[in-house]
Enzyme design. Structure first.
Site, short mmCIF file in Angstrom:
data_model
loop_
_atom_site.label_atom_id
_atom_site.label_comp_id
_atom_site.label_asym_id
_atom_site.label_seq_id
_atom_site.Cartn_x
_atom_site.Cartn_y
_atom_site.Cartn_z
N ASP A 26 0.83 -1.20 0.00
CA ASP A 26 0.00 0.00 0.00
C ASP A 26 0.87 1.26 0.00
O ASP A 26 1.99 1.24 0.51
CB ASP A 26 -0.93 -0.02 1.22
CG ASP A 26 -2.10 0.95 1.08
OD1 ASP A 26 -2.36 1.41 -0.06
OD2 ASP A 26 -2.74 1.25 2.09
N HIS A 28 2.30 3.06 -8.98
CA HIS A 28 2.09 1.62 -9.24
C HIS A 28 3.27 1.06 -10.05
O HIS A 28 3.75 -0.03 -9.81
CB HIS A 28 0.79 1.39 -10.01
CG HIS A 28 -0.44 1.82 -9.25
ND1 HIS A 28 -0.60 1.57 -7.91
CD2 HIS A 28 -1.56 2.49 -9.64
CE1 HIS A 28 -1.77 2.05 -7.51
NE2 HIS A 28 -2.37 2.62 -8.54
N GLU A 31 -12.43 -4.93 -3.63
CA GLU A 31 -12.97 -3.58 -3.43
C GLU A 31 -12.32 -2.54 -4.35
O GLU A 31 -12.83 -1.44 -4.51
CB GLU A 31 -12.80 -3.14 -1.96
CG GLU A 31 -13.69 -3.88 -0.98
CD GLU A 31 -13.29 -5.33 -0.76
OE1 GLU A 31 -12.07 -5.64 -0.85
OE2 GLU A 31 -14.17 -6.18 -0.52
N LEU A 85 10.70 -20.98 -4.34
CA LEU A 85 9.82 -20.02 -3.67
C LEU A 85 8.46 -20.10 -4.35
O LEU A 85 8.39 -20.13 -5.58
CB LEU A 85 10.38 -18.60 -3.83
CG LEU A 85 9.44 -17.44 -3.45
CD1 LEU A 85 9.33 -17.29 -1.93
CD2 LEU A 85 9.90 -16.11 -4.04
#
Ligand code: IPE
Ligand code: IPE
Ligand code: MG
Length: 256
Positions: free
Chosen positions: A26, A43, A73, A137
């Site tokens: 975030d 972004h 959302e 991973l």
């Protein structure tokens, strides 16, 4: 702890290194605004952070890394930001999938993919298939993901396949096998960047006993050093899972 088994039942192996790290990335928009740039520039920069974090996880032998890229959302955002995020996701995937594979990384996506274009869905599935047998991973991207959606879809599948069984006899394990992360142990360490102290409908079921770490650092500024700080914080926690400190000491010395 076997994959998918609930941490609330057994004392999981306590290691110094978290096996599974889940992150809410975030602060991209604020990072860009601080620089008088459009939100999407944040972004874009955030993708660089993802690269760095994957590399740092591999170097530390972290087995599972799960990143929240787009929540159920986030459709409430302006249409142009949504379409930029989709393009960024597909573009990064196209560019990186072979590199992920070469580095022994298993790639997975969790979330409701039904809203994505068929082309994107096919691309995701191809990436998952290509990397399915890699063991270094497991890198999971949560896209159009919501914790409540996950529990609901698991519940629906469980009910649909439970001919004859009474719902009252269902145990946690009956449900967890249908959760979209049924291939991974529950996260040991949760990190949220950007300063908000909330879970925002991320892995609701799996975070029951995860150690939570919140940092004000914005995602594009989150580097290897910041990851190290989060891991160090994790290493200082005593994970009791409802037990007392003394019980844990006894269990620990019995194992030695
Ligand atoms: C996180 O950054 C990225 C996504 C939710 C896709 P934000 O875009 O939420 O950044 P802030 O919170 O507005 O700074
Ligand atoms: C959470 O970030 C979702 C992702 C990082 C993908 P948001 O920035 O959308 O979260 P809220 O809405 O502020 O809680
Ligand atoms: Mg945000």
């Amino acid at each position: 702890m076997p994959q998918g088994q609930s941490s609330t039942r057994e004392i999981p192996e306590t290691g110094l290194i978290p096996k599974h790290i889940a992150i809410i990335m975030d602060g991209n928009g604020r990072w860009a605004r601080k620089r008088m740039l459009p939100r999407v520039a944040g972004h874009q920069q955030g993708v660089e952070t993802v690269r760095g974090v994957i590399k740092a996880c591999i170097e530390r032998n972290i087995e599972f890394l799960t990143l929240f890229a787009f929540s159920s959302e986030n459709w409430r955002r302006p249409a142009d930001e949504i379409s930029f995020l989709m393009q960024l996701f597909v573009g990064a995937l196209e560019q990186e999938i072979n590199k992920l594979h070469e580095n022994g990384i298993r790639f997975k996506v969790i979330g409701d993919l039904s809203k994505f274009e068929p082309k994107i869905i096919e691309f995701i599935h191809k990436g998952e298939q290509l990397t399915a047998n890699n063991t270094r991973l497991t890198f999971t991207v949560a896209a159009n993901y919501g914790g409540r959606w996950d529990i609901m879809q698991a519940m629906r599948k469980m009910m649909a396949q439970s001919t004859g069984e009474l719902p009252l006899s269902f145990e946690e394990e009956n449900l967890t096998q249908y959760l979209s992360m049924n291939y991974a142990p529950e996260p040991d360490l949760f990190i949220r960047t950007g300063g908000e102290c909330r879970v925002s409908n991320f892995l609701l079921w799996q975070l029951a006993y995860t150690e939570l770490y919140f940092t004000k650092k914005l995602w594009p500024d989150f580097d290897e050093h910041e990851l190290e700080l989060a891991i160090q914080s994790y290493q200082q926690r005593e994970r009791r899972f409802g037990r007392t400190s003394e019980q844990l000491q006894v269990a620990l010395s019995a194992k030695r």
